[in-house]
Design an enzyme around this catalytic site. Sequence first.
Site, mmCIF file in Angstrom:
data_model
loop_
_atom_site.group_PDB
_atom_site.id
_atom_site.type_symbol
_atom_site.label_atom_id
_atom_site.label_comp_id
_atom_site.label_asym_id
_atom_site.label_seq_id
_atom_site.Cartn_x
_atom_site.Cartn_y
_atom_site.Cartn_z
ATOM 1 C CG PHE A 150 -19.959 14.667 -9.748
ATOM 2 C CD1 PHE A 150 -20.090 15.939 -9.204
ATOM 3 C CD2 PHE A 150 -18.703 14.274 -10.194
ATOM 4 C CE1 PHE A 150 -18.997 16.794 -9.116
ATOM 5 C CE2 PHE A 150 -17.613 15.120 -10.110
ATOM 6 C CZ PHE A 150 -17.764 16.387 -9.568
ATOM 7 C CE LYS A 174 -24.162 4.671 -14.345
ATOM 8 N NZ LYS A 174 -23.645 5.507 -13.202
ATOM 9 C CD GLU A 177 -21.310 5.882 -9.462
ATOM 10 O OE1 GLU A 177 -21.803 6.452 -10.460
ATOM 11 O OE2 GLU A 177 -20.261 5.235 -9.497
ATOM 12 C CB SER A 227 -13.442 11.580 -16.070
ATOM 13 O OG SER A 227 -13.690 10.195 -15.956
ATOM 14 C CB CYS A 282 -17.229 20.035 -18.622
ATOM 15 S SG CYS A 282 -18.714 20.584 -19.422
ATOM 16 C CD GLU A 383 -11.739 17.667 -16.039
ATOM 17 O OE1 GLU A 383 -11.773 16.429 -16.066
ATOM 18 O OE2 GLU A 383 -12.659 18.376 -16.500
#
Length: 500
Positions: A150, A174, A177, A227, A282, A383
């Site tokens: 995301f 993909k 979402e 992740s 990240c 994290e």
Amino acid sequence: MIEELDHFIDGVAVPGNSGRFGPIFDPATGEVRARLPLADAAEVDAAVIAAQRALPAWAATPALARARILFRFKQALEREAGALAALVSAEHGKVLSDARGSVQRGIEVVEFVCGVPHLLKGEFSAGVGADMDLFSLRQPVGVCVGITPFNFPAMVPMWMFPVAIACGNTFVLKPSEKVPSCSLRLAELMIEAGLPPGVLNVLGGDAEAVDLLLTHPVVRAVSFVGSTLVARHVYATGAAAGKRVQALAGAKNHLVVMPDADLDQTVDALMGAAYGSAGERCMAVPVAVAVGAIADPLVERLEKRVRALKIGPATDAQAEMGPLVSAEHRAKVAGYVDLGVREGAELVVDGRGVVLQGWERGFFLGGSLFDRVTPAMRIYQEEIFGPVLAVVRAQGLDEALALIAGNRFGNGAAVFTRSGAAARAFADRAEAGMIGVNVAIPVPLAFHSFGGWKQSLFGDHAIHGAEGVRFYTRPKTVTSRWPRDGEASSGAGFAMPTFG
Ligand code: NAD
């Protein structure tokens, strides 16, 4: 009426047919702005088959012709950069200046692959034996899949599909979402640039679509960014199904502040790296390792700056930090601040109580700052992916390097110092894939490769740059001999052939 998004298959928008939808939020208001169809097996199959059908003609298209389409795509991206950045902000929540920078970083990958004929040039050895030549070339791998997170709705998809497509592959993307609209728009712009239908397809979907793609018999390669837990699953499942997989994962980047560092520059750099994009990068810096006596003045200055952070919606040009991506993520990050207090870290600034007037339903969280965090604490090990900076105190460079080596992640690591010797030792010894020397966010440019070590990357290849081209191509070597006119056969040879 809430807008309903589509899939993008074979060059056209295709409405969802599974009956399953996911909400897309505006993180600043907390309201649902659209809903995304979540693909089922038939829709996953339709996208993969469209990519398979388009593959032979696209792979046979000269690299120069493919590059020209990417060049037109780059021009379209430059024209649309502002609109794309607005779309990034609308679904992710990050402030506009930050979104613009991320779109620019994506465009730079397209710029890089505009030179793909050069990148695909092989190697040639003339006369390796009598009338014999040997050459190596790289060919496309086939239908490739990209699964994206995301936090970079435009940039991370553009780390993948432009490189794969320039190399002659076809692609099924993909996206997360939570932030699919940029990917759908990018696919439209590729068609506008002249890409044949089916070469790039975009599927709305969640874990169900991912698992179907990972085991689909037609898919040859999978690029994943997300992740660590999911990256490990994607790597293991894809590899077991015989796919080539690169899975970029979570991070816990350390910035080491040496006693001789310029404090003004270091604090500025830390503020941007820890709280920019609300820490949802990240390559964010959630850990500052303060070496020696610099710890007290560092924390003192950071405290003032964190208290003064300007938090607001992306539409506020003064805002330095927007909301988090979702209510769940906000609760998770706030939960880590609770945990840090329970674990005994010193909470210098508490961002949990921040409420923005007029935006009470948005997913905003203030910046938090912890001091005296230790490696035994979960807030150090895990994290958090939010606006929380942990200061760990260390005695010297060796101790700081040992902390980095002992952490399960190894994406980026940075040092701030005035000593060339310390910087050189750090660059050599730090156990991470991307190193910054007086640079807090050392994200490599597109013509180098991006990738971490340890649990920050599963697979052998980093992304974009030369590593990206290698990932999306297969090497082939051709040994070729042209006998001279009228040359007699030398007879069958049963020994291992040798030349030269
Ligand atoms: P995520 O792992 O939740 O989701 C990433 C993708 O995987 C999405 O497309 C999602 O639909 C899919 N997915 C989620 N759960 C799944 C499951 N159980 N099975 C199969 N697919 C699943 O990650 P996120 O929250 O969207 O992104 C944030 C994470 O991404 C952070 O950990 C961050 O460090 C990481 N990240 C890493 C890099 C890097 O280069 N190393 C870059 C950006 C983000």
